[in-house]
Design a protein around this motif. Structure first.
Motif, PDB file in Angstrom:
ATOM      1  N   LYS A   1      47.321  14.420  -4.639  1.00 11.67           N
ATOM      2  CA  LYS A   1      47.061  14.025  -6.087  1.00 11.67           C
ATOM      3  C   LYS A   1      46.931  15.206  -7.013  1.00 11.67           C
ATOM      4  O   LYS A   1      46.277  16.124  -6.695  1.00 11.67           O
ATOM      5  N   ASN A   2      47.798  15.033  -8.152  1.00 11.59           N
ATOM      6  CA  ASN A   2      47.998  16.281  -9.138  1.00 11.59           C
ATOM      7  C   ASN A   2      48.493  17.365  -8.515  1.00 11.59           C
ATOM      8  O   ASN A   2      48.408  18.459  -9.078  1.00 11.59           O
ATOM      9  N   GLY A   3      49.504  16.942  -7.284  1.00 15.05           N
ATOM     10  CA  GLY A   3      50.095  18.052  -6.907  1.00 15.05           C
ATOM     11  C   GLY A   3      49.412  18.980  -5.818  1.00 15.05           C
ATOM     12  O   GLY A   3      50.027  19.733  -5.450  1.00 15.05           O
ATOM     13  N   VAL A   4      48.093  18.488  -5.385  1.00 18.59           N
ATOM     14  CA  VAL A   4      47.415  19.311  -4.456  1.00 18.59           C
ATOM     15  C   VAL A   4      46.721  18.108  -3.269  1.00 18.59           C
ATOM     16  O   VAL A   4      46.557  17.132  -3.685  1.00 18.59           O
ATOM     17  N   THR A   5      46.318  18.791  -2.447  1.00 14.64           N
ATOM     18  CA  THR A   5      45.318  18.058  -1.483  1.00 14.64           C
ATOM     19  C   THR A   5      44.385  19.045  -0.910  1.00 14.64           C
ATOM     20  O   THR A   5      44.614  20.211  -0.463  1.00 14.64           O
ATOM     21  N   PHE A   6      43.259  18.307  -0.207  1.00 16.47           N
ATOM     22  CA  PHE A   6      42.221  19.230   0.134  1.00 16.47           C
ATOM     23  C   PHE A   6      42.752  19.330   1.801  1.00 16.47           C
ATOM     24  O   PHE A   6      42.981  18.399   2.516  1.00 16.47           O
TER      25      PHE A   6
ATOM     26  N   HIS B   1      33.393  13.222  -0.977  1.00 19.07           N
ATOM     27  CA  HIS B   1      34.364  12.111  -0.698  1.00 19.07           C
ATOM     28  C   HIS B   1      35.353  11.514  -1.915  1.00 19.07           C
ATOM     29  O   HIS B   1      36.016  10.964  -1.889  1.00 19.07           O
ATOM     30  N   VAL B   2      34.468  11.976  -2.912  1.00 16.41           N
ATOM     31  CA  VAL B   2      35.124  11.479  -4.383  1.00 16.41           C
ATOM     32  C   VAL B   2      36.656  12.298  -4.707  1.00 16.41           C
ATOM     33  O   VAL B   2      37.265  11.532  -5.186  1.00 16.41           O
ATOM     34  N   GLY B   3      36.514  13.336  -3.957  1.00 20.39           N
ATOM     35  CA  GLY B   3      37.813  14.253  -3.945  1.00 20.39           C
ATOM     36  C   GLY B   3      37.969  14.689  -5.512  1.00 20.39           C
ATOM     37  O   GLY B   3      37.079  15.139  -6.103  1.00 20.39           O
ATOM     38  N   LEU B   4      39.181  14.940  -5.916  1.00 16.76           N
ATOM     39  CA  LEU B   4      39.777  15.580  -6.983  1.00 16.76           C
ATOM     40  C   LEU B   4      39.580  14.499  -8.381  1.00 16.76           C
ATOM     41  O   LEU B   4      39.855  13.539  -8.107  1.00 16.76           O
ATOM     42  N   ILE B   5      38.755  14.881  -9.212  1.00 18.80           N
ATOM     43  CA  ILE B   5      38.637  14.233 -10.570  1.00 18.80           C
ATOM     44  C   ILE B   5      39.330  15.134 -11.425  1.00 18.80           C
ATOM     45  O   ILE B   5      38.533  16.198 -11.894  1.00 18.80           O
ATOM     46  N   ASP B   6      40.443  14.717 -12.214  1.00 17.97           N
ATOM     47  CA  ASP B   6      41.286  15.446 -13.021  1.00 17.97           C
ATOM     48  C   ASP B   6      41.245  16.948 -12.254  1.00 17.97           C
ATOM     49  O   ASP B   6      42.057  16.726 -11.592  1.00 17.97           O
ATOM     50  N   ASP B   7      40.788  17.870 -12.929  1.00 16.61           N
ATOM     51  CA  ASP B   7      41.171  19.180 -12.417  1.00 16.61           C
ATOM     52  C   ASP B   7      39.543  19.824 -11.540  1.00 16.61           C
ATOM     53  O   ASP B   7      39.540  20.992 -11.485  1.00 16.61           O
ATOM     54  N   TYR B   8      39.015  18.662 -11.198  1.00 19.69           N
ATOM     55  CA  TYR B   8      37.529  19.464 -10.771  1.00 19.69           C
ATOM     56  C   TYR B   8      37.095  18.611  -9.451  1.00 19.69           C
ATOM     57  O   TYR B   8      37.588  17.526  -9.233  1.00 19.69           O
ATOM     58  N   PHE B   9      36.343  19.145  -8.810  1.00 19.98           N
ATOM     59  CA  PHE B   9      35.654  18.513  -7.474  1.00 19.98           C
ATOM     60  C   PHE B   9      34.360  19.063  -7.114  1.00 19.98           C
ATOM     61  O   PHE B   9      33.843  20.067  -7.596  1.00 19.98           O
ATOM     62  N   PHE B  10      33.611  18.053  -6.399  1.00 25.47           N
ATOM     63  CA  PHE B  10      32.340  18.543  -5.743  1.00 25.47           C
ATOM     64  C   PHE B  10      32.454  19.271  -4.630  1.00 25.47           C
ATOM     65  O   PHE B  10      33.317  18.595  -3.798  1.00 25.47           O
TER      66      PHE B  10
END
Length: 90
Positions: A18-23, A50-59
């Motif tokens: 997502k957005n060119g990246v993954t966890f 579990h929300v994952g990437l939101i725009d360019d941010y994450f928890f």
């Protein structure tokens, strides 16, 4: 289904990139790789929300023995690796 590198990860958080990246999980910590398999953020987080990437941010969550928390506290980080909020959120 394309192989993006020779590194082996124990888990992948998202269903693809997502957005060119993954966890990815490596050595019991979570980090982020790009579509070439290179680390954008080296593994350093105990858990990713579990929300994952939101725009360019994450928890992210960090294990804590602090009795003030009922669960491990969460923080917010940016895709560039900056910690925006240290793990104090519950």
């Amino acid at each position: 289904g394309r192989i993006v590198g020779d590194k082996i990860f124990s888990k992948i958080k998202e269903r693809g990139f997502k957005n060119g990246v993954t966890f990815v999980k490596s050595d019991d910590k979570w980090g982020i790789i790009d579509t070439n398999g290179n680390f954008v953020i080296k593994p350093q987080f105990d858990e990713i929300s579990h929300v994952g990437l939101i725009d360019d941010y994450f928890f992210f969550e960090e294990e804590s023995e602090d009795e003030r928390y009922d669960q491990d506290p969460a923080g917010v980080a940016a895709l560039d690796g900056r910690i925006l909020i240290k793990p104090v959120l519950e």
